[in-house]
Design an enzyme around this catalytic site. Structure first.
Site, mmCIF file in Angstrom:
data_model
loop_
_atom_site.group_PDB
_atom_site.id
_atom_site.type_symbol
_atom_site.label_atom_id
_atom_site.label_comp_id
_atom_site.label_asym_id
_atom_site.label_seq_id
_atom_site.Cartn_x
_atom_site.Cartn_y
_atom_site.Cartn_z
ATOM 1 N N ALA A 144 58.151 25.251 -43.686
ATOM 2 C CA ALA A 144 56.987 24.639 -43.022
ATOM 3 C C ALA A 144 56.744 23.258 -43.612
ATOM 4 O O ALA A 144 56.633 23.112 -44.830
ATOM 5 C CB ALA A 144 55.752 25.518 -43.187
ATOM 6 N N HIS A 171 50.549 27.062 -37.666
ATOM 7 C CA HIS A 171 51.214 26.763 -36.388
ATOM 8 C C HIS A 171 52.506 27.542 -36.258
ATOM 9 O O HIS A 171 53.105 27.947 -37.252
ATOM 10 C CB HIS A 171 51.502 25.263 -36.271
ATOM 11 C CG HIS A 171 52.546 24.750 -37.229
ATOM 12 N ND1 HIS A 171 52.309 24.561 -38.581
ATOM 13 C CD2 HIS A 171 53.845 24.414 -37.040
ATOM 14 C CE1 HIS A 171 53.407 24.110 -39.168
ATOM 15 N NE2 HIS A 171 54.358 24.018 -38.264
ATOM 16 N N CYS A 208 44.373 18.859 -37.135
ATOM 17 C CA CYS A 208 42.942 19.106 -37.272
ATOM 18 C C CYS A 208 42.163 18.415 -36.141
ATOM 19 O O CYS A 208 42.544 17.329 -35.692
ATOM 20 C CB CYS A 208 42.451 18.614 -38.642
ATOM 21 S SG CYS A 208 42.777 19.807 -39.972
ATOM 22 N N HIS A 211 66.455 44.779 -26.054
ATOM 23 C CA HIS A 211 65.113 45.283 -26.354
ATOM 24 C C HIS A 211 64.596 44.392 -27.476
ATOM 25 O O HIS A 211 65.115 44.409 -28.588
ATOM 26 C CB HIS A 211 65.265 46.743 -26.807
ATOM 27 C CG HIS A 211 63.990 47.513 -26.968
ATOM 28 N ND1 HIS A 211 63.864 48.821 -26.543
ATOM 29 C CD2 HIS A 211 62.803 47.195 -27.537
ATOM 30 C CE1 HIS A 211 62.647 49.273 -26.840
ATOM 31 N NE2 HIS A 211 61.988 48.307 -27.450
ATOM 32 N N CYS A 256 45.566 15.493 -41.525
ATOM 33 C CA CYS A 256 46.371 16.482 -40.793
ATOM 34 C C CYS A 256 46.323 16.203 -39.292
ATOM 35 O O CYS A 256 45.247 16.205 -38.692
ATOM 36 C CB CYS A 256 45.861 17.890 -41.081
ATOM 37 S SG CYS A 256 46.625 19.138 -40.010
ATOM 38 N N ASN A 310 57.106 29.410 -39.453
ATOM 39 C CA ASN A 310 57.441 29.209 -40.860
ATOM 40 C C ASN A 310 56.134 29.121 -41.633
ATOM 41 O O ASN A 310 55.290 28.289 -41.313
ATOM 42 C CB ASN A 310 58.225 27.906 -41.052
ATOM 43 C CG ASN A 310 59.480 27.835 -40.190
ATOM 44 O OD1 ASN A 310 60.066 28.862 -39.864
ATOM 45 N ND2 ASN A 310 59.892 26.630 -39.822
ATOM 46 N N ARG A 350 64.560 43.208 -58.092
ATOM 47 C CA ARG A 350 63.676 43.671 -57.042
ATOM 48 C C ARG A 350 62.297 43.043 -57.152
ATOM 49 O O ARG A 350 61.549 43.305 -58.086
ATOM 50 C CB ARG A 350 63.576 45.194 -57.133
ATOM 51 C CG ARG A 350 63.007 45.760 -55.913
ATOM 52 C CD ARG A 350 63.641 47.069 -55.546
ATOM 53 N NE ARG A 350 62.950 47.501 -54.352
ATOM 54 C CZ ARG A 350 61.783 48.095 -54.385
ATOM 55 N NH1 ARG A 350 61.209 48.368 -55.522
ATOM 56 N NH2 ARG A 350 61.191 48.420 -53.271
ATOM 57 N N PHE A 365 77.173 32.458 -51.248
ATOM 58 C CA PHE A 365 77.789 33.638 -50.639
ATOM 59 C C PHE A 365 77.291 33.832 -49.215
ATOM 60 O O PHE A 365 78.080 34.057 -48.294
ATOM 61 C CB PHE A 365 77.486 34.891 -51.479
ATOM 62 C CG PHE A 365 78.040 36.140 -50.856
ATOM 63 C CD1 PHE A 365 79.388 36.435 -50.961
ATOM 64 C CD2 PHE A 365 77.226 36.999 -50.136
ATOM 65 C CE1 PHE A 365 79.917 37.575 -50.356
ATOM 66 C CE2 PHE A 365 77.739 38.133 -49.531
ATOM 67 C CZ PHE A 365 79.088 38.427 -49.645
#
Lengths: 331, 331
Positions: free
Chosen positions: A156, A162, A45, A289, A42, A149, A23, A304
């Protein structure tokens, strides 16, 4: 003891196995050192527009000085618009007609959705909605997927904040079977399965994280991963396209605060979120919905899950909700 | 141009988008430094049996000195056997009855499946088969999943070579819908869809990697990820439970050599493999035909895949098969 739980809104099953003892609670890794506000390499930018294949929209509108949110075509699209004569299916192949857009959520390279101001996040949500509606209206589009992401481990490839929209010429079989399941359930019981589920959850209260006027945040009964969180509109509405202005204004800060809660409890973790993928044909349906689903990337799916499509959740949704309720969603 | 391809054996769809330009070919990371042959902290290493919850089987049998392959209960099982009176379903919850076993594939901590000798890999496959058949015969079991996670990024939590079997009290909905799809296809065309697909692939030859007497290795037409490889028995057989001794003897070295080809082309990458999950009810069915599917973990699924169940494969199956054909599968 583990349980096989069924999602009463989609029919999906999950193995809830808290005994597995993995956990996750603490941050898996130390928070990365903050990126600078501007990265010369980037493409998202400001000042690097030469790297963009184009600009589809800006908000506030291009007439105003500066931009908060910008929509651009994906430079490496999974699908691109094709004229009808090139889009005819052949045997087991359908040409890849569609639209693939990127929503740049801030001019700041190091901005985090969880840290945006009320005004900034409101602009992001209103651009999400505009593009969702615009793409659903394009010719030969059957489904629109709005997703985000966050972090390389969540898929990502660029750090600049984004989200993406991918509009598809066909309804994915997995989504269609959940739509069919919801329709059968609606016919049997006479109610929208999500309205029913939300009423049951509000009554039970154990999995509710927070409620505001128009939305509830909850950890679903059959959460597919630790700390999965749904943001569900209280008013019945099949598609994100149908949200009204008041609801949209509430959703932005509500989403931001849900991400803050996750960060308070889990530290900096990768996550994905998405809006239930739907198209124009589903708008207004009584059995559908929409939700916004946030899935923190704390456990890695293995063979799995690939073999069965069945998730194993090593965390108990009731305990995850309790931890999130206890965390402050404020700044 | 991207294509939406449909798997003619399961109905699954995939977006094949080689234009995305992320086509992975080189190892994503340098090969990790080899682990030692023995790790005092590893519960699967010989001498550390005190850490195991028990031993279910060994091969060669426990009477012979030493063991090559050992089967143990999973210490943190996703499901465990329950008496019938505790296994009654309630509303949307089914108690987690089932079996979760681990096949330790070698006493050597640093062994790789791709490097085992003919005799060693034959023992591994024969234990896989024994346990698959044994678990399919247990009470109230509807599906058996045999799978392997290689590398932490593929979900492996322990480095010592091992595979897992998870026996479920219900057929996962995603698997059931593929079974239903295959049955409809069988009714329409009168042939097993996998026998049909294999005939078409052998005729076409572009996606075939290698053929031996009983098996073919191929990159499927609708591969869900780069370099996905199927090992398909040429003789019609619904379930791995039905493999005969000659076929099983061929499969071990064939699997090992397929993993070697992947390593030659991709370097050390995480991967998952699994055998199509089936249970006792499916044995002998004319519309089903099992495969072993190997999925290298080169691309990370993101929010789009979570939202839709639809894979985006940035690689062209025909080119992947060509690269694998050119790689030597020998030692």
């Amino acid at each position: 003891m583990s349980e096989l739980r069924q999602d009463r809104t989609t029919g999906a099953r999950v193995i809830v196995a808290p005994e597995r003892g993995h956990r996750p609670r603490q941050p898996a890794a130390p928070a990365p050192s903050p990126a600078p506000g501007f990265d010369p390499a980037c493409p998202f930018c400001p000042g690097n527009e030469g790297e963009l294949p184009g600009i589809i929209a800006e908000a506030p509108s291009a007439a105003a000085p500066g931009w908060r949110v910008r929509v651009v075509p994906n430079k490496h699209p999974a699908l691109r618009p094709l004229p009808p004569e090139e889009a005819a299916p052949a045997d087991a192949t359908l040409p890849g007609h569609g639209f693939h857009e990127v929503v740049i959520e801030s001019p700041r390279h190091d901005a985090a959705l969880a840290d945006l101001s009320d005004g900034e996040i409101a602009t992001v949500l209103s651009v999400y909605h505009d593009r969702f509606v615009a793409l659903a209206g394009r010719p030969r589009i059957r489904a629109v997927v709005l997703f985000r992401n966050h972090g390389a481990a969540a898929g990502a490839s660029l750090a600049h904040p984004h989200a993406q929209l991918l509009a598809l010429p066909t309804m994915p079989p997995g989504v269609q079977s959940q739509i069919d399941w919801a329709e059968r359930r609606f016919r049997e019981r006479g109610n929208c399965p999500v309205c029913d589920e939300l009423a049951r959850e509000r009554d039970d209260a154990r999995r509710i994280v927070e409620e505001r006027r128009h939305f509830a945040a909850l950890v679903p009964f059959a959460a597919t991963c630790p700390f999965e969180t749904w943001l569900v509109p209280k008013r019945h509405q099949a598609s994100f396209a149908e949200i009204d202005a008041d609801e949209l204004a509430e959703l932005g800060p509500f989403l931001r605060d849900a991400l803050r809660r996750l960060r308070r409890v889990l530290g900096e973790v990768p996550y994905n979120f998405f809006v239930d993928p739907l198209g124009p044909a589903e708008t207004g349906q009584p059995h559908l919905h929409w939700r916004l689903r946030i899935l923190p990337g704390l456990v890695r799916p293995g063979g799995f899950e690939l073999a069965t499509g069945l998730a194993i959740n090593p965390s108990r949704p009731e305990e995850d909700a309790e931890a999130l309720r206890g965390a402050d969603g404020g700044s």
